[in-house]
Design a protein around this motif. Structure first.
Motif, PDB file in Angstrom:
ATOM      1  N   SER A 287      35.930  57.490  49.008  1.00  0.00           N
ATOM      2  CA  SER A 287      36.759  57.567  47.964  1.00  0.00           C
ATOM      3  C   SER A 287      37.541  56.405  47.670  1.00  0.00           C
ATOM      4  O   SER A 287      38.153  56.216  46.526  1.00  0.00           O
ATOM      5  CB  SER A 287      37.677  58.516  47.891  1.00  0.00           C
ATOM      6  N   ASP A 288      37.905  55.458  48.572  1.00  0.00           N
ATOM      7  CA  ASP A 288      38.684  54.248  48.457  1.00  0.00           C
ATOM      8  C   ASP A 288      37.883  52.956  47.890  1.00  0.00           C
ATOM      9  O   ASP A 288      38.347  52.008  47.724  1.00  0.00           O
ATOM     10  CB  ASP A 288      39.474  53.857  49.843  1.00  0.00           C
ATOM     11  N   ILE A 289      36.468  52.985  47.689  1.00  0.00           N
ATOM     12  CA  ILE A 289      35.900  52.022  47.514  1.00  0.00           C
ATOM     13  C   ILE A 289      36.450  51.348  46.107  1.00  0.00           C
ATOM     14  O   ILE A 289      36.324  50.131  45.954  1.00  0.00           O
ATOM     15  CB  ILE A 289      34.275  52.391  47.378  1.00  0.00           C
ATOM     16  N   GLY A 290      36.478  52.362  45.130  1.00  0.00           N
ATOM     17  CA  GLY A 290      36.984  51.675  43.984  1.00  0.00           C
ATOM     18  C   GLY A 290      38.247  50.792  44.106  1.00  0.00           C
ATOM     19  O   GLY A 290      38.372  49.687  43.309  1.00  0.00           O
ATOM     20  N   GLY A 291      39.224  51.610  44.881  1.00  0.00           N
ATOM     21  CA  GLY A 291      40.507  50.689  44.710  1.00  0.00           C
ATOM     22  C   GLY A 291      40.401  49.368  45.599  1.00  0.00           C
ATOM     23  O   GLY A 291      41.160  48.576  45.415  1.00  0.00           O
ATOM     24  N   ILE A 292      39.310  49.469  46.662  1.00  0.00           N
ATOM     25  CA  ILE A 292      39.048  48.195  47.292  1.00  0.00           C
ATOM     26  C   ILE A 292      38.537  47.121  46.349  1.00  0.00           C
ATOM     27  O   ILE A 292      38.918  46.209  46.458  1.00  0.00           O
ATOM     28  CB  ILE A 292      38.062  48.286  48.630  1.00  0.00           C
ATOM     29  N   LEU A 293      37.506  47.477  45.634  1.00  0.00           N
ATOM     30  CA  LEU A 293      37.090  46.585  44.526  1.00  0.00           C
ATOM     31  C   LEU A 293      37.962  45.826  43.854  1.00  0.00           C
ATOM     32  O   LEU A 293      38.065  44.785  43.242  1.00  0.00           O
ATOM     33  CB  LEU A 293      35.683  47.195  44.060  1.00  0.00           C
ATOM     34  N   GLU A 294      38.915  46.911  43.300  1.00  0.00           N
ATOM     35  CA  GLU A 294      39.976  46.437  42.202  1.00  0.00           C
ATOM     36  C   GLU A 294      40.694  45.330  42.866  1.00  0.00           C
ATOM     37  O   GLU A 294      41.383  44.635  42.179  1.00  0.00           O
ATOM     38  CB  GLU A 294      40.720  47.662  41.590  1.00  0.00           C
ATOM     39  N   LEU A 295      41.183  45.765  44.090  1.00  0.00           N
ATOM     40  CA  LEU A 295      42.187  44.805  44.803  1.00  0.00           C
ATOM     41  C   LEU A 295      41.304  43.341  44.872  1.00  0.00           C
ATOM     42  O   LEU A 295      42.209  42.331  44.878  1.00  0.00           O
ATOM     43  CB  LEU A 295      42.576  45.392  46.097  1.00  0.00           C
ATOM     44  N   ILE A 296      40.093  43.352  45.575  1.00  0.00           N
ATOM     45  CA  ILE A 296      39.644  42.107  46.040  1.00  0.00           C
ATOM     46  C   ILE A 296      38.941  41.129  44.799  1.00  0.00           C
ATOM     47  O   ILE A 296      38.923  40.017  44.960  1.00  0.00           O
ATOM     48  CB  ILE A 296      38.463  42.092  47.051  1.00  0.00           C
ATOM     49  N   LYS A 297      38.590  42.173  43.645  1.00  0.00           N
ATOM     50  CA  LYS A 297      38.024  41.167  42.687  1.00  0.00           C
ATOM     51  C   LYS A 297      38.644  40.167  42.040  1.00  0.00           C
ATOM     52  O   LYS A 297      38.066  38.838  41.880  1.00  0.00           O
ATOM     53  CB  LYS A 297      37.770  42.151  41.330  1.00  0.00           C
ATOM     54  N   PRO A 298      39.994  40.142  41.672  1.00  0.00           N
ATOM     55  CA  PRO A 298      40.845  38.730  41.353  1.00  0.00           C
ATOM     56  C   PRO A 298      40.392  37.611  42.251  1.00  0.00           C
ATOM     57  O   PRO A 298      40.370  36.522  42.154  1.00  0.00           O
ATOM     58  CB  PRO A 298      42.198  39.115  41.033  1.00  0.00           C
ATOM     59  N   LEU A 299      40.536  37.913  43.781  1.00  0.00           N
ATOM     60  CA  LEU A 299      40.549  36.967  44.808  1.00  0.00           C
ATOM     61  C   LEU A 299      39.048  36.385  45.106  1.00  0.00           C
ATOM     62  O   LEU A 299      38.977  35.285  45.542  1.00  0.00           O
ATOM     63  CB  LEU A 299      40.988  37.623  46.143  1.00  0.00           C
ATOM     64  N   GLU A 300      37.996  37.303  44.673  1.00  0.00           N
ATOM     65  CA  GLU A 300      36.691  36.664  44.565  1.00  0.00           C
ATOM     66  C   GLU A 300      36.569  35.759  43.541  1.00  0.00           C
ATOM     67  O   GLU A 300      35.948  34.700  43.827  1.00  0.00           O
ATOM     68  CB  GLU A 300      35.648  38.035  44.643  1.00  0.00           C
ATOM     69  N   GLN A 301      37.284  36.145  42.374  1.00  0.00           N
ATOM     70  CA  GLN A 301      37.354  35.226  41.225  1.00  0.00           C
ATOM     71  C   GLN A 301      37.897  33.797  41.395  1.00  0.00           C
ATOM     72  O   GLN A 301      37.331  32.761  40.945  1.00  0.00           O
ATOM     73  CB  GLN A 301      37.680  35.836  39.890  1.00  0.00           C
ATOM     74  N   GLN A 302      38.876  33.777  42.223  1.00  0.00           N
ATOM     75  CA  GLN A 302      39.556  32.682  42.576  1.00  0.00           C
ATOM     76  C   GLN A 302      39.044  32.062  43.778  1.00  0.00           C
ATOM     77  O   GLN A 302      39.375  30.849  44.294  1.00  0.00           O
ATOM     78  CB  GLN A 302      40.860  33.087  42.919  1.00  0.00           C
ATOM     79  N   GLY A 303      37.761  32.429  44.319  1.00  0.00           N
ATOM     80  CA  GLY A 303      37.345  31.834  45.469  1.00  0.00           C
ATOM     81  C   GLY A 303      37.937  32.049  46.863  1.00  0.00           C
ATOM     82  O   GLY A 303      37.567  31.548  47.989  1.00  0.00           O
ATOM     83  N   ILE A 304      38.973  33.012  46.906  1.00  0.00           N
ATOM     84  CA  ILE A 304      39.623  33.057  48.062  1.00  0.00           C
ATOM     85  C   ILE A 304      38.848  34.063  49.101  1.00  0.00           C
ATOM     86  O   ILE A 304      38.974  33.959  50.213  1.00  0.00           O
ATOM     87  CB  ILE A 304      40.953  33.566  47.809  1.00  0.00           C
ATOM     88  N   LEU A 305      38.148  35.030  48.496  1.00  0.00           N
ATOM     89  CA  LEU A 305      37.269  35.749  49.122  1.00  0.00           C
ATOM     90  C   LEU A 305      35.786  35.728  48.983  1.00  0.00           C
ATOM     91  O   LEU A 305      35.480  35.304  47.811  1.00  0.00           O
ATOM     92  CB  LEU A 305      37.637  37.436  49.028  1.00  0.00           C
ATOM     93  N   ALA A 306      34.977  36.004  49.986  1.00  0.00           N
ATOM     94  CA  ALA A 306      33.718  35.975  49.342  1.00  0.00           C
ATOM     95  C   ALA A 306      33.238  37.282  48.595  1.00  0.00           C
ATOM     96  O   ALA A 306      33.816  38.340  48.796  1.00  0.00           O
ATOM     97  CB  ALA A 306      32.813  35.963  50.878  1.00  0.00           C
ATOM     98  N   LYS A 307      32.466  37.252  47.803  1.00  0.00           N
ATOM     99  CA  LYS A 307      32.033  38.365  46.901  1.00  0.00           C
ATOM    100  C   LYS A 307      31.268  39.380  47.757  1.00  0.00           C
ATOM    101  O   LYS A 307      30.395  39.083  48.446  1.00  0.00           O
ATOM    102  CB  LYS A 307      31.001  37.906  45.860  1.00  0.00           C
ATOM    103  N   ARG A 308      31.556  40.748  47.540  1.00  0.00           N
ATOM    104  CA  ARG A 308      31.145  41.961  47.956  1.00  0.00           C
ATOM    105  C   ARG A 308      30.785  42.789  47.050  1.00  0.00           C
ATOM    106  O   ARG A 308      31.271  43.160  46.210  1.00  0.00           O
ATOM    107  CB  ARG A 308      32.009  42.456  49.286  1.00  0.00           C
ATOM    108  N   SER A 309      29.549  43.365  47.124  1.00  0.00           N
ATOM    109  CA  SER A 309      28.944  44.389  46.266  1.00  0.00           C
ATOM    110  C   SER A 309      29.470  45.718  46.715  1.00  0.00           C
ATOM    111  O   SER A 309      29.822  45.975  47.963  1.00  0.00           O
ATOM    112  CB  SER A 309      27.445  44.440  46.207  1.00  0.00           C
TER     113      SER A 309
END
Length: 414
Positions: A287-309
């Motif tokens: 149930s936390d997956i949506g919250g994790i994706l919302e948290l990391i999406k901006p960081l993925e867009q900035q290239g800080i984190l690798a993209k995860r599906s």
């Protein structure tokens, strides 16, 4: 920002306590406007008011001493008469304010209906430590069915700090105890105390934003000199949490809009007391997956984190830990263990931008590091694009691509 809370609070029951001091200030009408707004948003309100200053004022005019023991008033016959007068006057004044509906005012067309009654059955406290409290009482029972019936009719319920016995006697009660007993009997979602001051740390003098019931108990034991205006609400909050009330809020009523800011923003402006921590670090669930994706999406867009599906996170959800604050995922990390290659990988360490600077990243790191140590693997790896220095400061060393385990080499993105 307020929309999720408007939906979440609709049709919920909130018990709000405020002292008689509130009526003696010029901004009481603003508080009335806030109560009206909460009711219009579908919140079922029970208001419990205090009358201590009004009683003291009447006793002073009669040159009759106000007697207290263990922070409770000793109510003799003269004081009881003052209690009745004060309760009646304050109740009528509040009802009058809640009945206003002037054009071009916040209460235009509100048509708020107020219900009062003999909802509280009381008994005398009796003699404690050799002191007879006379007409000072304690709550014996709350007629919760009658209160629920009024709330079902969309009425606001107003309760005075007096109680009645089956023999027809009237007892002076602690407003905080009445509010607590009402909240417990109604199984209210929230109990809110509008206090005369903020709950501050005795050393730093900074607002204490959150306490567990146990921490609140410790605070009371270490600060016996706390004023009654804070001591009694804290005691009531502890009792309420232990009886199953999820959230108790202590709000400084002097802060304009404190009630709205506390209820309709994530961080609020008061002190939240709960049986369990308001912000916790725990293993992630599906149930936390949506919250994790919302948290990391901006960081993925900035290239800080690798993209995860979503699918990848779902498959590896048991590797993730999160920091949850009032249901919002504000931090996460993952520890991927590879026993075949005798190593582990710390990945996806992220903290929401609004909650950085309070060692939450360190908390997630410490948890992952301890878990890695407990697996007794020889190496812990981390891949980073922009935050390598942060890890180097914690003992990591740079290594060449060829030194990576094969599983990491396969994932490496040049």
């Amino acid at each position: 920002d307020s929309s999720p809370y408007i939906q979440a609070h609709r049709n919920k029951t909130f018990v709000i306590n405020f002292g008689g001091e509130a009526l003696q200030t010029d901004n009481f009408q603003t508080l009335i406007h806030d109560f009206t707004l909460l009711s219009s948003l579908g919140i079922r309100l029970v208001l419990v008011h205090g009358i201590r200053p009004q009683i003291d004022e009447r006793l002073s005019k009669l040159h009759h001493p106000a007697r207290f023991h263990n922070r409770l008033r000793i109510t003799d016959e003269v004081a009881l008469q003052c209690v009745k007068e004060a309760a009646g006057l304050v109740r009528v004044e509040i009802e009058a304010q809640l009945s206003m509906g002037l054009a071009n005012s916040p209460m235009e067309n509100s048509e708020l209906k107020v219900a009062s009654g003999n909802f509280v059955v009381a008994k005398p406290i009796g003699v404690i430590d050799g002191v007879d409290y006379l007409y000072t009482g304690a709550v014996r029972k709350i007629n919760s069915a009658a209160i629920h019936a009024q709330l079902e009719q969309n009425n606001l319920v107003l309760i005075s700090p007096i109680g009645y016995s089956p023999s027809g006697d009237v007892f002076n009660l602690s407003a905080e105890q009445v509010a607590t007993s009402v909240a417990i009997a109604l199984k209210a979602e929230k109990l809110i105390f509008l206090t005369e001051e903020s709950c501050l740390d005795s050393v730093s003098r900074q607002l204490i934003a959150q306490l567990t019931a146990q921490e609140a108990q410790t605070l009371l034991l270490k600060n016996d000199d706390l004023l009654d205006s804070m001591h009694q609400p804290l005691n009531a909050a502890i009792e309420s949490c232990n009886a199953g009330i999820d959230r108790v809020h202590l709000l400084n009523r002097q802060i304009d809009g404190a009630l709205l800011q506390e209820l309709f923003t994530r961080d609020g402006v008061g002190t939240l007391i709960s049986a369990t921590p308001y912000e916790i670090c725990r293993r992630a669930t599906l149930s936390d997956i949506g919250g994790i994706l919302e948290l990391i999406k901006p960081l993925e867009q900035q290239g800080i984190l690798a993209k995860r599906s979503r699918e990848k996170i779902e498959m590896e959800i048991n590797d993730y830990w999160i920091i949850s604050r009032d249901g919002l995922v504000i931090g996460c990390s993952a520890l991927h263990v590879n026993t075949k290659e005798d190593c582990a990988v710390l990945a996806c360490l992220a903290v929401h931008v609004d909650y950085q600077g309070a060692a939450r990243g360190q908390r997630l790191y410490d948890q992952a590091f301890e878990q890695a140590k407990n697996t007794r693997l020889s190496k812990l790896f981390v891949l980073s694009t922009q935050t390598a220095q942060w890890f180097i400061e914690r003992g990591f060393e740079s290594c060449a691509l060829e030194n990576l385990p094969n599983s990491l080499k396969a994932l490496y993105n040049p």
